[in-house]
Write a protein that holds these residues in place. Structure first.
Motif, PDB file in Angstrom:
ATOM      1  N   GLY A  40       0.961  -0.867   0.235  1.00 59.94           N
ATOM      2  CA  GLY A  40       0.303   0.121   0.423  1.00 59.94           C
ATOM      3  C   GLY A  40       0.766   1.458   0.122  1.00 59.94           C
ATOM      4  O   GLY A  40       2.520   1.244  -0.542  1.00 59.94           O
ATOM      5  N   GLY A  41       0.420   2.131   0.557  1.00 64.54           N
ATOM      6  CA  GLY A  41       0.876   3.670   0.770  1.00 64.54           C
ATOM      7  C   GLY A  41       2.212   3.418   0.858  1.00 64.54           C
ATOM      8  O   GLY A  41       2.852   4.703   0.995  1.00 64.54           O
ATOM      9  N   GLU A  67      -7.219  -5.979  -3.305  1.00 65.99           N
ATOM     10  CA  GLU A  67      -6.654  -7.555  -3.163  1.00 65.99           C
ATOM     11  C   GLU A  67      -7.006  -7.042  -1.588  1.00 65.99           C
ATOM     12  O   GLU A  67      -6.879  -5.903  -1.261  1.00 65.99           O
ATOM     13  CB  GLU A  67      -4.975  -7.411  -2.833  1.00 65.99           C
ATOM     14  CG  GLU A  67      -4.363  -9.058  -2.817  1.00 65.99           C
ATOM     15  CD  GLU A  67      -2.590  -8.566  -2.708  1.00 65.99           C
ATOM     16  OE1 GLU A  67      -2.674  -7.094  -2.596  1.00 65.99           O
ATOM     17  OE2 GLU A  67      -2.120  -9.420  -3.482  1.00 65.99           O
ATOM     18  N   ILE A  97      -9.427   2.027  -6.434  1.00 66.49           N
ATOM     19  CA  ILE A  97      -8.605   0.763  -6.169  1.00 66.49           C
ATOM     20  C   ILE A  97      -8.039   0.742  -4.659  1.00 66.49           C
ATOM     21  O   ILE A  97      -7.350   2.303  -4.485  1.00 66.49           O
ATOM     22  CB  ILE A  97      -6.798   2.048  -7.196  1.00 66.49           C
ATOM     23  CG1 ILE A  97      -7.232   2.001  -7.904  1.00 66.49           C
ATOM     24  CG2 ILE A  97      -5.937   1.059  -7.460  1.00 66.49           C
ATOM     25  CD1 ILE A  97      -6.629   3.523  -9.195  1.00 66.49           C
TER      26      ILE A  97
HETATM   27  P1  ADP Z   1      -3.146   1.934   2.085  1.00 61.54           P
HETATM   28  O1  ADP Z   1      -1.886   2.974   2.083  1.00 61.54           O
HETATM   29  O2  ADP Z   1      -3.794   2.540   3.746  1.00 61.54           O
HETATM   30  O3  ADP Z   1      -3.611   1.106   1.198  1.00 61.54           O
HETATM   31  P2  ADP Z   1      -3.073   4.424  -0.214  1.00 61.54           P
HETATM   32  O4  ADP Z   1      -3.910   5.412  -0.456  1.00 61.54           O
HETATM   33  O5  ADP Z   1      -2.375   5.666   0.961  1.00 61.54           O
HETATM   34  O6  ADP Z   1      -3.405   3.693   0.945  1.00 61.54           O
HETATM   35  O7  ADP Z   1      -2.041   3.883  -1.218  1.00 61.54           O
HETATM   36  C1  ADP Z   1      -2.646   2.668  -1.234  1.00 61.54           C
HETATM   37  C2  ADP Z   1      -1.435   2.353  -2.901  1.00 61.54           C
HETATM   38  O8  ADP Z   1      -1.554   1.059  -3.167  1.00 61.54           O
HETATM   39  C3  ADP Z   1      -1.546   2.909  -4.502  1.00 61.54           C
HETATM   40  O9  ADP Z   1       0.102   3.484  -4.459  1.00 61.54           O
HETATM   41  C4  ADP Z   1      -2.082   2.284  -4.578  1.00 61.54           C
HETATM   42  O10 ADP Z   1      -2.227   2.347  -6.379  1.00 61.54           O
HETATM   43  C5  ADP Z   1      -1.894   0.863  -4.688  1.00 61.54           C
HETATM   44  N1  ADP Z   1      -2.825   0.002  -4.519  1.00 61.54           N
HETATM   45  C6  ADP Z   1      -3.957  -0.570  -3.321  1.00 61.54           C
HETATM   46  N2  ADP Z   1      -4.526  -1.565  -3.922  1.00 61.54           N
HETATM   47  C7  ADP Z   1      -3.920  -1.749  -5.087  1.00 61.54           C
HETATM   48  C8  ADP Z   1      -3.958  -3.278  -6.441  1.00 61.54           C
HETATM   49  N3  ADP Z   1      -5.184  -3.959  -5.632  1.00 61.54           N
HETATM   50  N4  ADP Z   1      -2.930  -3.243  -6.968  1.00 61.54           N
HETATM   51  C9  ADP Z   1      -1.972  -2.004  -7.287  1.00 61.54           C
HETATM   52  N5  ADP Z   1      -1.941  -1.444  -7.159  1.00 61.54           N
HETATM   53  C10 ADP Z   1      -2.720  -1.158  -5.619  1.00 61.54           C
END
Ligand code: ADP
Ligand code: GLC
Length: 517
Positions: A37-38, A363, A326
């Motif tokens: 994630g982020g 996911e 996403i």
């Molecule tokens: P968190 O850290 O709580 O998951 P954020 O919005 O800060 O939320 O960051 C999410 C990050 O993960 C972003 O870069 C987003 O594009 C990525 N991301 C989340 N779910 C997926 C997924 N299923 N496939 C690809 N990238 C994902």
């Protein structure tokens, strides 16, 4: 995965810092090498932003089983890192260090300790956390401390992130008070929902002496061991990833059981908004998307939309707004509210030109996957659910969608809505944490609004905001300026890195002062 473009020898630092600091940044994930994630995004981009200001930044992260050091051309350090797992020299493990570089001269070290990290998965296997996570991340925390202590230069800042590094400040203060007397221990909370809680039996995994077994700083009131709490109470400075979340976590509603501990440290706490790395997330340079575009070539966005609709088997309908999601599929992300909201809005359609199409990339646990598959079955021409983790698809959705929905129950910062704005994808968000701090509602300020914000996390409120967004989309004379305003918002790291720098400098000055006394 070709990672070569992320490995660079380029050092284009601006050297604008008043004092060059040596910063060790310890994180359990660093994009694009490992990411759930982020946190992974931040652990890659903040160090680079700090290096651009002239600091000497070194990232430490585990070498997970999916990373092949030879294929990535990491270089092996001749000297291994000796990590005692009990007191100073007891139960030592020799961990191999692999080295590479990010842009702007950031060194990144991968810690190889196969018994802990040499397997598929960062924190677990499918829906299940690994049983030895207490030992895995006690080890990583201890390794971060040993690494910083033995680094070739004196380390000014050891920056820890989330529960995975929560024990590092405890180890530094317990074992090496003298060695770390002039090192400032900074802890960033990216998400208070994950605290690294373990049964008291796991205490042995920390390797700490028995006297700590009765230290309330390391345990919750219910007796569980709590790594994040330990970090919060032992660090010198505490940060979190938005000003709004910094307030929320000091309240009983938002503090996930730790609000009193955090409020007690409020003078050491700062909320610093995450930035976006626009060298990765920007539609004019994005290599994953069908057609690159910018504010002057917005037609490219339409082409991305048609391409994605085609790829996903959705009818190619330029006039129907395409909504993207996403997200990790967890309670935090409000998926349980998303599903009935979409179902309500799509069931009531009188005309097939009404409503929207929806693509969800996520996911997560079987429960949410099943529910989203059901939703897709119910509305086959409207909803596509892409299960799993797929970074290129995340980029394509950002480029193709008209609207990005983020109905999170709470959101420390949130990066997807920040990225969305750069792609001219208008966010619809719940008014919480970093979402509220980054998106301005169009209704509140028609000249400055960048999206749609709803106050209560309910089906009605979310549906109302999505409806407003879809109605606005149908009026291109209104929609275009909205997209342009969102694209013009600057969330680059510049200002946030400057704030981390001044926090580091003031904390480091305090350490030096007290060491001199
Ligand atoms: P968190 O850290 O709580 O998951 P954020 O919005 O800060 O939320 O960051 C999410 C990050 O993960 C972003 O870069 C987003 O594009 C990525 N991301 C989340 N779910 C997926 C997924 N299923 N496939 C690809 N990238 C994902
Ligand atoms: C966490 C939070 C998210 C934040 C990210 C990076 O996972 O859930 O809001 O953007 O960390 O700080």
């Amino acid at each position: 995965m070709d990672l070569s473009r992320f490995i660079s020898k380029k050092d284009s630092s601006e050297h604008i810092t008043p004092k060059r600091l040596t910063i060790v940044f310890a994180a359990s994930e660093v994009a694009p090498f490992s990411k759930s994630g982020g946190l992974g995004d931040v652990a890659a981009s903040l160090p680079q932003a700090l290096a651009q200001r002239g600091h000497n930044v070194i990232v430490l992260t585990p070498l997970y089983g999916h990373l092949d050091p030879k294929a990535h051309r990491f270089s092996r350090r001749l000297r291994s890192l000796t990590v005692p797992r009990k007191s100073k020299r007891q139960d030592q493990l020799e961990a191999t260090l692999w080295e590479s570089r990010l842009d702007h001269g950031v060194q990144i070290f991968f810690l190889q300790a196969d018994e802990y990290f040499g397997r598929e998965g960062l924190y677990g296997d499918g829906d299940q956390d690994f049983e030895d996570n207490a030992a895995r991340f006690a080890f990583f925390s201890r390794a971060a401390v040993e690494f910083a202590k033995d680094f070739t230069l004196p380390v000014d800042i050891l920056h820890c992130n989330d529960w995975h590094t929560g024990l590092a400040p405890v180890y530094a203060k317990h074992y090496y008070e003298e060695e770390f007397a002039q090192t400032s221990l900074v802890m960033t909370i990216h998400n208070l929902a994950y605290q690294g809680k373990f049964s008291p039996d796991a205490f042995d995994d920390t390797g700490l002496p028995k006297s700590y077994a009765s230290e309330s700083e390391l345990f919750d009131d219910d007796g569980d061991l709590n790594y994040l709490k330990s970090g919060i109470l032992y660090c010198d400075r505490l940060t979190t990833v938005s000003a709004g979340y910094a307030e929320e976590i000091q309240t009983p509603q938002g503090g996930a059981g730790l609000h009193e501990n955090i409020a007690n440290r409020s003078t050491d706490l700062e909320g610093i908004l995450n930035g976006a790395d626009y060298s990765v997330w920007s539609p004019d340079i994005d290599r994953h998307i069908a057609v690159q575009y910018d504010i002057d070539t917005l037609n490219g966005k339409r082409q991305n939309k048609a391409e994605l609709q085609h790829r996903l088997g959705l009818p190619i309908r330029p006039t129907l707004p395409l909504v993207g999601v996403i997200s990790r599929l967890t309670k935090q992300k409000g998926i349980d509210v998303l599903i009935p909201t979409v179902s309500t809005l799509l069931s009531d359609l009188e005309d097939e030109r009404d409503g929207f199409q929806l693509v969800i990339l996520g996911e997560g646990s079987a429960e949410y996957r099943d529910a989203l598959e059901e939703l897709q079955k119910e509305f086959p021409t409207r909803v596509v659910f892409c299960s799993g983790y797929d970074d290129p698809l995340a980029h394509r959705i950002q480029a193709a969608a008209d609207i990005l929905a983020v109905p999170s129950r709470f959101e420390p910062c949130g990066l997807t809505q920040i990225y969305a704005m750069r792609y001219g994808t208008v966010p619809v968000v719940h008014s919480t944490g970093g979402l509220a701090d980054t998106v301005a509602d169009l209704r509140d300020d028609p000249d400055k609004g960048t999206g749609f914000v709803f106050d209560e996390l309910t089906v009605d409120a979310f549906a109302g905001a999505l409806d407003r967004a879809c109605a606005a989309y149908r009026n291109y004379r209104k929609w275009r300026p909205l997209m342009v305003r969102a694209m013009e918002r600057d969330f680059s790291w510049h200002e946030s890195a400057r704030r981390y720098e001044s926090l580091y400098l003031s904390s480091h000055a305090e350490e030096e002062e007290s060491a001199a006394q």
